[in-house]
Write a protein that holds these residues in place. Sequence first.
Motif, short mmCIF file in Angstrom:
data_model
loop_
_atom_site.label_atom_id
_atom_site.label_comp_id
_atom_site.label_asym_id
_atom_site.label_seq_id
_atom_site.Cartn_x
_atom_site.Cartn_y
_atom_site.Cartn_z
N GLU A 234 26.51 0.63 -13.40
CA GLU A 234 26.91 -0.71 -12.97
C GLU A 234 27.02 -0.78 -11.45
N ASP A 235 26.63 -1.94 -10.92
CA ASP A 235 26.77 -2.26 -9.50
C ASP A 235 25.97 -1.35 -8.57
N GLN A 236 25.02 -0.59 -9.12
CA GLN A 236 24.15 0.26 -8.31
C GLN A 236 22.78 -0.41 -8.21
N PRO A 237 22.38 -0.86 -7.02
CA PRO A 237 21.14 -1.63 -6.90
C PRO A 237 19.88 -0.82 -7.20
N LEU A 238 18.97 -1.45 -7.89
CA LEU A 238 17.61 -0.95 -8.10
C LEU A 238 16.70 -1.77 -7.21
N ARG A 239 15.97 -1.11 -6.33
CA ARG A 239 15.12 -1.82 -5.38
C ARG A 239 13.64 -1.63 -5.73
N PHE A 240 12.92 -2.74 -5.77
CA PHE A 240 11.50 -2.73 -6.12
C PHE A 240 10.72 -3.37 -4.98
N LYS A 241 9.72 -2.66 -4.47
CA LYS A 241 8.85 -3.24 -3.45
C LYS A 241 7.48 -2.55 -3.50
N LYS A 242 6.57 -3.09 -2.75
CA LYS A 242 5.22 -2.54 -2.70
C LYS A 242 5.23 -1.18 -2.01
N ALA A 243 4.57 -0.19 -2.63
CA ALA A 243 4.49 1.13 -2.03
C ALA A 243 3.64 1.08 -0.76
N PRO A 244 3.89 1.98 0.21
CA PRO A 244 3.17 1.95 1.49
C PRO A 244 1.66 2.12 1.36
N LYS A 245 1.20 2.82 0.32
CA LYS A 245 -0.25 3.00 0.18
C LYS A 245 -0.65 2.79 -1.28
N PRO A 246 -1.90 2.39 -1.51
CA PRO A 246 -2.35 2.13 -2.88
C PRO A 246 -2.82 3.40 -3.58
N LEU A 247 -3.01 3.27 -4.87
CA LEU A 247 -3.65 4.34 -5.64
C LEU A 247 -5.16 4.12 -5.60
N LYS A 248 -5.90 5.20 -5.37
CA LYS A 248 -7.37 5.10 -5.36
C LYS A 248 -7.93 5.67 -6.66
N ILE A 249 -8.88 4.94 -7.25
CA ILE A 249 -9.51 5.34 -8.50
C ILE A 249 -11.01 5.38 -8.29
N LEU A 250 -11.64 6.50 -8.63
CA LEU A 250 -13.10 6.61 -8.57
C LEU A 250 -13.69 6.24 -9.92
N THR A 251 -14.67 5.35 -9.91
CA THR A 251 -15.27 4.93 -11.16
C THR A 251 -16.73 4.56 -10.93
N LEU A 252 -17.38 4.08 -11.98
CA LEU A 252 -18.80 3.72 -11.90
C LEU A 252 -18.96 2.33 -11.29
N PRO A 253 -20.01 2.12 -10.48
CA PRO A 253 -20.21 0.81 -9.84
C PRO A 253 -20.31 -0.34 -10.84
N GLU A 254 -20.84 -0.07 -12.02
CA GLU A 254 -21.04 -1.14 -13.00
C GLU A 254 -19.78 -1.50 -13.78
N LYS A 255 -18.72 -0.73 -13.60
CA LYS A 255 -17.47 -1.04 -14.31
C LYS A 255 -16.87 -2.33 -13.74
N ASN A 256 -16.52 -3.24 -14.63
CA ASN A 256 -16.01 -4.55 -14.23
C ASN A 256 -14.73 -4.83 -15.01
N TYR A 257 -13.66 -5.16 -14.30
CA TYR A 257 -12.36 -5.37 -14.95
C TYR A 257 -12.42 -6.47 -16.02
N LEU A 258 -13.11 -7.55 -15.71
CA LEU A 258 -13.17 -8.67 -16.66
C LEU A 258 -13.91 -8.28 -17.94
N LYS A 259 -14.96 -7.48 -17.79
CA LYS A 259 -15.69 -7.01 -18.97
C LYS A 259 -14.81 -6.07 -19.81
N ILE A 260 -14.08 -5.20 -19.12
CA ILE A 260 -13.18 -4.27 -19.84
C ILE A 260 -12.09 -5.05 -20.55
N LEU A 261 -11.53 -6.06 -19.87
CA LEU A 261 -10.48 -6.90 -20.45
C LEU A 261 -11.00 -7.58 -21.71
N LYS A 262 -12.17 -8.15 -21.63
CA LYS A 262 -12.76 -8.84 -22.78
C LYS A 262 -13.01 -7.89 -23.93
#
Length: 267
Positions: A234-262
């Motif tokens: 109780e009463d102990q703050p949890l702080r959420f913010k953007k991390a200083p650097k992103p995560l990098k993921i190596l994948t195939l050029p033809e991979k498309n998020y919208l296609k994967i989502l569908k």
Amino acid sequence: MLKFFYLLKDPRNLPQVFEKINSKEIILVPLEKISELPKEEVITFDAILVLGGDGTFLRAVPFAYTYDLPLIGVNLGNFGFLTEVSLEELPYLLRLIKEGEAKIQKRTLLEITYQNETFVALNEGAIMKGPLGKVIYLSLQVEGYHLTTIPGDGLIISTPTGSTAYNLSAGGPVIHPEAQVFVCTPICAFKINLRPFVIPDNFETVVILNKKGKGENEEVHLLIDGQINLVVQEDQPLRFKKAPKPLKILTLPEKNYLKILKSKFNW
């Protein structure tokens, strides 16, 4: 010569992996050995190769962040939303990496600070009630402004990548991973007018567990990417913010998020 740390969900699959790659041209080192190597040797590695499902992928995220190495996700699990490369596609991807032609995705990470400890999450930080099943009360502050108090089972702070995980199950929106936002999703809120809402990812969010009334207190937990479980006081703050650097993921050029989502959701 390519050099990878690797994290394998099931070691029995290793012979199957070696059948798909030319092991004479690739050095593979177990990820648990990374802390034993000097920094100057770690930086000579090309990536962390994750072979399993999304849970295995999430286990590798803190290592990738700490050592600034990209991840490669090969799906040997069931759903495989994060591990989007198949084992059959792996040799082709390795060739593209060697030629410098692989696609690099950058995913926003969530930095979570609690009691002077800092963690990173690719999916979410979920604050949840424990086994007693009592309503908990969470004070929510956005950019220093007290927005509301959420009574219910808890609250999820999710990245765009994590929007298709626990956030989605709790009724939150699907967000494209390139969107520069976070989403706050109440879990079974006791107030019907409390709904998920989206904030810019440069905002800091603070969540505080309010003091309870009389009777036995509910045990409250913070679950980070389904990997780290902390008891929240109780009463102990949890702080959420953007991390200083992103995560990098190596994948195939033809991979498309919208296609994967569908494909994954049968849309």
